[in-house]
Design a protein around this motif. Structure first.
Motif, PDB file in Angstrom:
ATOM      1  N   PRO A 111       0.598  -1.283  -0.140  1.00  0.00           N
ATOM      2  CA  PRO A 111      -0.187   0.007   0.118  1.00  0.00           C
ATOM      3  C   PRO A 111       0.943   1.425   0.103  1.00  0.00           C
ATOM      4  O   PRO A 111       2.055   1.198   0.427  1.00  0.00           O
ATOM      5  CB  PRO A 111      -0.836  -0.322   1.270  1.00  0.00           C
ATOM      6  N   ARG A 112       0.246   2.392  -0.421  1.00  0.00           N
ATOM      7  CA  ARG A 112       0.848   3.445  -0.430  1.00  0.00           C
ATOM      8  C   ARG A 112      -0.110   4.644   0.043  1.00  0.00           C
ATOM      9  O   ARG A 112      -1.147   4.749  -0.390  1.00  0.00           O
ATOM     10  CB  ARG A 112       1.216   4.164  -1.816  1.00  0.00           C
ATOM     11  N   THR A 160       2.249   2.450  12.250  1.00  0.00           N
ATOM     12  CA  THR A 160       2.899   1.099  12.675  1.00  0.00           C
ATOM     13  C   THR A 160       2.345   0.068  11.808  1.00  0.00           C
ATOM     14  O   THR A 160       2.824  -0.893  11.224  1.00  0.00           O
ATOM     15  CB  THR A 160       2.756   0.959  14.031  1.00  0.00           C
ATOM     16  N   GLN A 161       0.896   0.100  11.502  1.00  0.00           N
ATOM     17  CA  GLN A 161       0.250  -0.722  10.820  1.00  0.00           C
ATOM     18  C   GLN A 161       0.738  -0.932   9.453  1.00  0.00           C
ATOM     19  O   GLN A 161       0.971  -1.930   8.905  1.00  0.00           O
ATOM     20  CB  GLN A 161      -1.308  -0.325  10.783  1.00  0.00           C
ATOM     21  N   TYR A 162       0.911   0.347   8.748  1.00  0.00           N
ATOM     22  CA  TYR A 162       1.410   0.180   7.177  1.00  0.00           C
ATOM     23  C   TYR A 162       2.983  -0.094   7.184  1.00  0.00           C
ATOM     24  O   TYR A 162       3.130  -0.362   6.107  1.00  0.00           O
ATOM     25  CB  TYR A 162       0.862   1.424   6.555  1.00  0.00           C
ATOM     26  N   LEU A 163       3.470   0.374   8.182  1.00  0.00           N
ATOM     27  CA  LEU A 163       5.016  -0.150   8.088  1.00  0.00           C
ATOM     28  C   LEU A 163       5.205  -1.641   8.267  1.00  0.00           C
ATOM     29  O   LEU A 163       6.164  -2.287   7.682  1.00  0.00           O
ATOM     30  CB  LEU A 163       5.670   0.669   9.148  1.00  0.00           C
ATOM     31  N   ALA A 164       4.085  -2.206   9.128  1.00  0.00           N
ATOM     32  CA  ALA A 164       4.088  -3.673   9.380  1.00  0.00           C
ATOM     33  C   ALA A 164       3.621  -4.265   8.103  1.00  0.00           C
ATOM     34  O   ALA A 164       3.937  -5.703   7.652  1.00  0.00           O
ATOM     35  CB  ALA A 164       3.293  -3.925  10.254  1.00  0.00           C
ATOM     36  N   TYR A 165       2.990  -3.786   7.147  1.00  0.00           N
ATOM     37  CA  TYR A 165       2.467  -4.370   5.898  1.00  0.00           C
ATOM     38  C   TYR A 165       3.420  -4.107   4.758  1.00  0.00           C
ATOM     39  O   TYR A 165       3.310  -4.581   3.668  1.00  0.00           O
ATOM     40  CB  TYR A 165       1.269  -3.654   5.479  1.00  0.00           C
ATOM     41  N   GLY A 166       4.565  -3.370   5.175  1.00  0.00           N
ATOM     42  CA  GLY A 166       5.715  -3.101   4.102  1.00  0.00           C
ATOM     43  C   GLY A 166       5.340  -2.266   3.084  1.00  0.00           C
ATOM     44  O   GLY A 166       5.804  -2.180   2.065  1.00  0.00           O
ATOM     45  N   THR A 224      -0.179  12.502  -8.072  1.00  0.00           N
ATOM     46  CA  THR A 224       1.289  12.376  -8.458  1.00  0.00           C
ATOM     47  C   THR A 224       1.998  11.038  -7.786  1.00  0.00           C
ATOM     48  O   THR A 224       2.885  10.459  -8.563  1.00  0.00           O
ATOM     49  CB  THR A 224       2.006  13.556  -8.001  1.00  0.00           C
ATOM     50  N   GLN A 225       1.342  10.638  -6.717  1.00  0.00           N
ATOM     51  CA  GLN A 225       2.240   9.600  -5.971  1.00  0.00           C
ATOM     52  C   GLN A 225       1.684   8.246  -5.931  1.00  0.00           C
ATOM     53  O   GLN A 225       2.075   7.432  -5.371  1.00  0.00           O
ATOM     54  CB  GLN A 225       2.467   9.796  -4.481  1.00  0.00           C
ATOM     55  N   ARG A 226       0.302   8.476  -6.651  1.00  0.00           N
ATOM     56  CA  ARG A 226      -0.449   6.919  -6.695  1.00  0.00           C
ATOM     57  C   ARG A 226      -1.014   6.580  -5.288  1.00  0.00           C
ATOM     58  O   ARG A 226      -0.439   5.221  -5.297  1.00  0.00           O
ATOM     59  CB  ARG A 226       0.221   6.117  -7.899  1.00  0.00           C
ATOM     60  N   TYR A 274      -8.533   2.101  -1.123  1.00  0.00           N
ATOM     61  CA  TYR A 274      -9.082   1.717  -0.077  1.00  0.00           C
ATOM     62  C   TYR A 274      -9.191   2.951   0.874  1.00  0.00           C
ATOM     63  O   TYR A 274      -8.027   3.530   1.295  1.00  0.00           O
ATOM     64  CB  TYR A 274      -8.106   0.856   0.933  1.00  0.00           C
ATOM     65  N   CYS A 275     -10.256   3.751   1.077  1.00  0.00           N
ATOM     66  CA  CYS A 275     -10.509   4.715   1.886  1.00  0.00           C
ATOM     67  C   CYS A 275     -11.652   4.779   3.169  1.00  0.00           C
ATOM     68  O   CYS A 275     -12.464   4.262   2.667  1.00  0.00           O
ATOM     69  CB  CYS A 275     -11.084   5.906   0.841  1.00  0.00           C
ATOM     70  N   LEU A 276     -11.117   5.026   4.269  1.00  0.00           N
ATOM     71  CA  LEU A 276     -11.885   5.037   5.399  1.00  0.00           C
ATOM     72  C   LEU A 276     -12.136   6.351   5.920  1.00  0.00           C
ATOM     73  O   LEU A 276     -11.327   7.203   5.799  1.00  0.00           O
ATOM     74  CB  LEU A 276     -11.222   4.232   6.499  1.00  0.00           C
TER      75      LEU A 276
END
Length: 507
Positions: A196-197, A214-220, A240-242, A272-274
């Protein structure tokens, strides 16, 4: 689950060594660089006398150095203790000095004088500018950091939250809590977390900031960290950063939709938007839907890790006003005033049980026992479930105002105003606001309107700027009361429903 978040960091440092983990402005750090820098910083922390279990305070805006400090504290076994950088001296002192008893407080340049005053109250305490971490960026540790004593139940972070008592409490999360939250979210939404970005602009001192980071660093994934929200900048970053992932309160999505470039912007990367923190207008959902973006409404709070549930793909289309039905390992229920579970379509207090719920409130066993009952977190929010278990959040039982994505305890603002000489009664409620969604409105009995400037200055001294009421009204008669003797806030909300149109904005 047997591994800590340290193992997660180690894995991606090899598996995605050259992939950007963090992008902050013009700077970026790969996963290999993140690991090396954090390890050097951890060994430096230890040289400052930081030991496992010590509280490491941080009072600073979002930055690359903030993230490195959080990782370093984790590697030493210390407990990160962030506070809102907009806190006044009295607010920060209550948490960092009186409650947490921090051993060291990190700060940015803007907060240096305030933190110096805090250190004067802390015998043996240290104040450190976050910029000191820059010198460790390219230092290769001679030996790996010793982390053998750190386990799943090692406490990781204390995140402050405002409640109905008028004083902030500290929500304690552990490796087990955060890892469980991360795993549960991933299983419940397969495909959303593959490389994810994410665009992240929530303050890192909140669960919407720290836990999501922390969550998204854990997902790489790659985290694009913003120092503050700017609608035009956010929209440009998406294109620009998709950007594939984004979350926030409705006001942020409303501001982006109001941008001139929104109509022609290519938002096809958004997967994915929350959106949560307040009820979402159908017009907002439709505005983004017309751009091919499905906004999924969520429900959560810091005590349950930040996010307890989010709406499913299908229900986001058929029932966009609902917040989902929990997750694979997270259960959502509604109870009555006796603690009994309510049948479908019966309003009651929302309760949550799952791997992401808090360990405890810091140094507050009484509040912990009231909040966690039989493993269920009593949220203090009013909701209702349907036959499918889909949750609709109806109201906040706790007296919380959400302004620009930040929680404000009405009781805290009332406590400060009540301390001003001459105030006999005060009630603080939410007023509508075009910029922040909601903002505090103070209704005061016992003062003449001529005292408002002095009262406002009193609030500014003792409250963060976002908590200071933007509307104040002095009334000659006592505030209305319920039969129980409590101030009748529902009546006041009805009476001042159009305060943003009828009252002058005082700041």
């Amino acid at each position: 689950m047997s591994g800590t978040l340290i193992e997660t960091l180690n894995w991606w440092a090899v598996e995605r060594a050259e992939v950007p983990a963090l992008v902050v402005g013009s700077e970026q750090v790969t996963y290999a660089q993140l690991r090396a820098w954090s390890e050097s910083a951890a060994q430096w922390l230890a040289s400052l006398g930081v030991e496992p279990g010590d509280r490491v305070g941080v009072m600073a805006g979002n930055s690359l150095q903030w993230v490195i400090l959080s990782q370093a504290a984790m590697l030493t076994g210390a407990i990160l203790a962030p506070v809102n950088p907009r806190f006044t001296f009295s607010e920060a002192s209550y948490l960092l000095v009186e409650r947490y008893r921090a051993k060291v407080i990190f700060h940015d340049e803007e907060r240096s004088e305030l933190v110096a005053k805090l250190i004067d109250q802390m015998p043996g305490g240290k104040a450190v500018d976050l910029s000191a971490l820059d010198s460790l960026r390219n230092v290769v540790p001679a030996v790996p950091t010793h982390t053998h004593g750190i386990g799943l139940d090692t406490e990781l972070v204390i995140i402050p939250t405002s409640g109905s008592t008028g004083r902030p409490k500290g929500v304690v999360l552990s490796h087990r809590t955060v890892s469980g939250y991360i795993a549960d979210s991933c299983l419940a939404r397969p495909g959303a977390f593959a490389a994810p970005r994410i665009l992240l602009f929530a303050p890192l001192c909140t669960s919407a900031g720290y836990v999501v980071l922390t969550q998204y660093l854990a997902y790489g994934g790659t985290v694009f960290l913003e120092q503050a929200f700017d609608a035009e900048v956010a929209l440009d970053k998406i294109v620009t950063q998709r950007i594939s992932t984004m979350m926030g309160t409705p006001i942020f999505f409303e501001r982006m939709a109001a941008c001139e470039g929104f109509r022609d912007a290519d938002l096809s990367s958004l997967y994915y938007c929350l959106v949560g923190g307040a009820r979402v207008a159908r017009t907002l959902l439709e505005a983004w839907s017309h751009k091919g973006v499905l906004l999924r409404q969520l429900y959560g709070q810091t005590e349950v890790g930040g996010q307890a549930t989010f709406n499913t793909d299908q229900a986001s289309i058929t029932h966009p006003e609902k917040c989902g039905r929990g997750s694979i390992y997270t259960r959502i229920a509604v109870i009555d005033e006796h603690g009994e579970f309510c049948p479908p379509h019966t309003p009651g207090q929302i309760v949550v049980k799952g791997p992401g719920t808090m360990v405890r409130y810091w140094d507050d066993p009484e509040a912990t026992a009231v909040t966690i009952v039989d493993g269920w977190v009593r949220t203090g929010d009013l909701g209702v479930l349907d036959e499918q278990g889909l949750l609709t959040m109806l109201d906040r039982i706790k007296d919380i105002i959400i302004s620009g994505g930040l929680n404000i305890s009405a009781a805290e603002v009332e406590r400060v105003i009540a301390e001003y000489p001459g105030v006999q009664e005060v009630a603080v409620i939410a007023a509508l606001d075009d910029n922040f969604g909601e903002t505090p409105l103070a209704i005061v009995h016992g003062l003449h309107s001529g005292h408002i400037p002095e009262l406002l200055q009193h609030c500014t001294t003792h409250l963060s700027s976002y908590k200071v009421p933007r509307y104040m009204v002095c009334i000659p008669e006592p505030l209305p009361r319920l039969a129980t003797g409590k101030i009748a806030k529902p009546l006041l909300r009805e009476q001042f429903a159009e305060a943003h149109l009828n009252l002058p904005r005082i700041r």
